[in-house]
Design an enzyme around this catalytic site. Structure first.
Site, PDB file in Angstrom:
ATOM      1  N   LYS A  28      -1.246  -7.705   4.786  1.00 42.22           N
ATOM      2  CA  LYS A  28      -1.492  -8.210   3.433  1.00 42.22           C
ATOM      3  C   LYS A  28      -0.517  -9.320   3.032  1.00 42.22           C
ATOM      4  CE  LYS A  28       1.708  -6.184   0.412  1.00 42.22           C
ATOM      5  NZ  LYS A  28       2.693  -5.875   1.434  1.00 42.22           N
TER       6      LYS A  28
ATOM      7  N   LYS B  32       6.952  -9.541   6.132  1.00 39.05           N
ATOM      8  CA  LYS B  32       7.185 -10.072   4.783  1.00 39.05           C
ATOM      9  C   LYS B  32       8.014 -11.351   4.849  1.00 39.05           C
ATOM     10  CE  LYS B  32       6.988  -5.510   2.590  1.00 39.05           C
ATOM     11  NZ  LYS B  32       6.131  -4.977   3.645  1.00 39.05           N
TER      12      LYS B  32
ATOM     13  N   GLY C  12       0.816  -1.211   0.000  1.00 37.16           N
ATOM     14  CA  GLY C  12       0.000   0.000   0.000  1.00 37.16           C
ATOM     15  C   GLY C  12       0.846   1.256   0.000  1.00 37.16           C
ATOM     16  N   ASN C  13       2.014   1.196   0.664  1.00 34.61           N
ATOM     17  CA  ASN C  13       2.908   2.358   0.692  1.00 34.61           C
ATOM     18  C   ASN C  13       3.496   2.660  -0.685  1.00 34.61           C
ATOM     19  OD1 ASN C  13       2.911   3.250   3.452  1.00 34.61           O
ATOM     20  ND2 ASN C  13       3.970   1.364   3.981  1.00 34.61           N
TER      21      ASN C  13
ATOM     22  N   LYS D 259      -0.295  -3.147  13.494  1.00 34.01           N
ATOM     23  CA  LYS D 259      -0.356  -2.839  12.064  1.00 34.01           C
ATOM     24  C   LYS D 259      -0.343  -1.333  11.815  1.00 34.01           C
ATOM     25  CE  LYS D 259      -0.954  -3.422   7.639  1.00 34.01           C
ATOM     26  NZ  LYS D 259       0.200  -3.809   6.815  1.00 34.01           N
TER      27      LYS D 259
END
Length: 316
Positions: free
Chosen positions: A217, A279, A11-12, A131
């Protein structure tokens, strides 16, 4: 069927900086990423796209608060903000890819699936939010906002500033996985689990209730990759390669590492908790199930990364 690859867009990466955060700016960033995804499709890969929504859901919450203060408009629950951003970003990705395929004469259709993702209401993260959402702030700005909203929690995010954090439970099941599989089999490029999916908890045998949270995500993408039998998981981020000793004089970029080497780096705490660590953890989860490889890189390196010319490759 072509090799199935799942690509997670951060999203970033769709918000270049605090001065370029309009919907049009976001769409331009989406179009840049669509070029790289179309390159992969042109190379013969079957692609599923997921995306984050950290900044966007933060903006949505802020709009709600302003509208409530200024005109008494009812606030929108966090779970609905997640759904709204999933639909909005999914629409932009769907349109950008459709247009890019048309330019190249690629016979591919794109479909976005509004995706619910099951979590446990007993997940400990509901008591310990982690988050990051919304923009980056200075310490002074974060302290001012804490005065206005005593229940808000802020953390320092990888040296880039302070961000608000909200609950981020681990995903346990992708509710619409069968619909996603059907679209893949029909030849569609599918956009799914946007923003980590809309968090829901089971309220009965086959019934669900939404719950306020933002699922990471990368964990949701890893679970989806497992459930649709993807061979490769690609996670895009703001850097071309994962590094150890990040930001230090002895910083080292990682090109190809094994699962065991990756676990050792995790034990040595090389990866930031709110940034690279999720991640890495999502990558390890995928590889320990049925995945064959993970690539972590920035969006512009996607084409080279898929042919082993760029990115960090984590392998069994």
């Amino acid at each position: 069927m072509e090799k199935l690859v799942i690509v997670a867009i951060g999203g970033n990466s769709l918000v270049k900086d605090n001065g370029r955060n309009t919907i049009q700016d976001q769409y331009e960033a989406v179009c840049e990423t669509a070029v790289n995804i179309a390159d992969m499709v042109q190379e013969g890969y079957n692609v599923v796209v997921t995306h984050g929504n950290g900044p966007q859901v933060g903006f949505a919450l802020q709009r709600c608060e302003i509208a409530n203060e200024v005109s008494g408009m009812p606030t929108i629950p966090l779970v609905n903000c997640v759904a709204d951003t999933q639909g909005g970003i999914g629409y932009q990705i769907q349109q950008a890819l459709t247009n890019e395929f048309a330019k190249r004469g690629i016979n591919k259709k794109v479909a976005s699936v509004i995706t619910q993702v099951e979590v446990s209401k007993d997940d400990p993260n509901f008591q310990n939010p982690t988050k990051p959402v919304g923009s980056f702030f200075t310490l002074e700005q974060a302290e001012e906002m804490r005065k206005e909203h005593p229940d808000w929690v802020f953390i320092e995010d990888s040296g880039r500033g302070y961000r608000r954090v909200v609950p981020s439970p681990k995903p346990t099941d992708i509710v619409e996985k069968d619909a996603i599989k059907s679209l893949i089999e029909a030849g569609y490029v599918v956009v799914a689990v946007g923003g980590g999916g809309i968090p829901v908890v089971k309220s009965g045998e086959n019934t669900y209730d939404g719950i306020d949270a933002v699922i990471d995500k990368d964990f949701a993408t890893s679970l989806l990759a497992e459930q649709i039998d993807a061979q490769t998981l690609i996670i895009t981020t703001g850097v071309p390669q994962v590094c150890i000793n990040f930001g230090k004089p002895n910083q080292k970029a990682l090109e190809r590492i094994t699962v065991e080497e990756t676990k050792q780096y995790v034990r040595e705490e090389h990866f930031a908790k709110g940034s690279m660590l999720p991640k890495i953890e999502a990558s390890l989860s995928f590889l320990e199930k049925n995945g064959s490889s993970v690539i972590i890189t920035n969006p512009e390196s996607l084409k080279d990364a898929i042919t082993n010319k760029a990115g960090t490759h984590i392998v069994k």
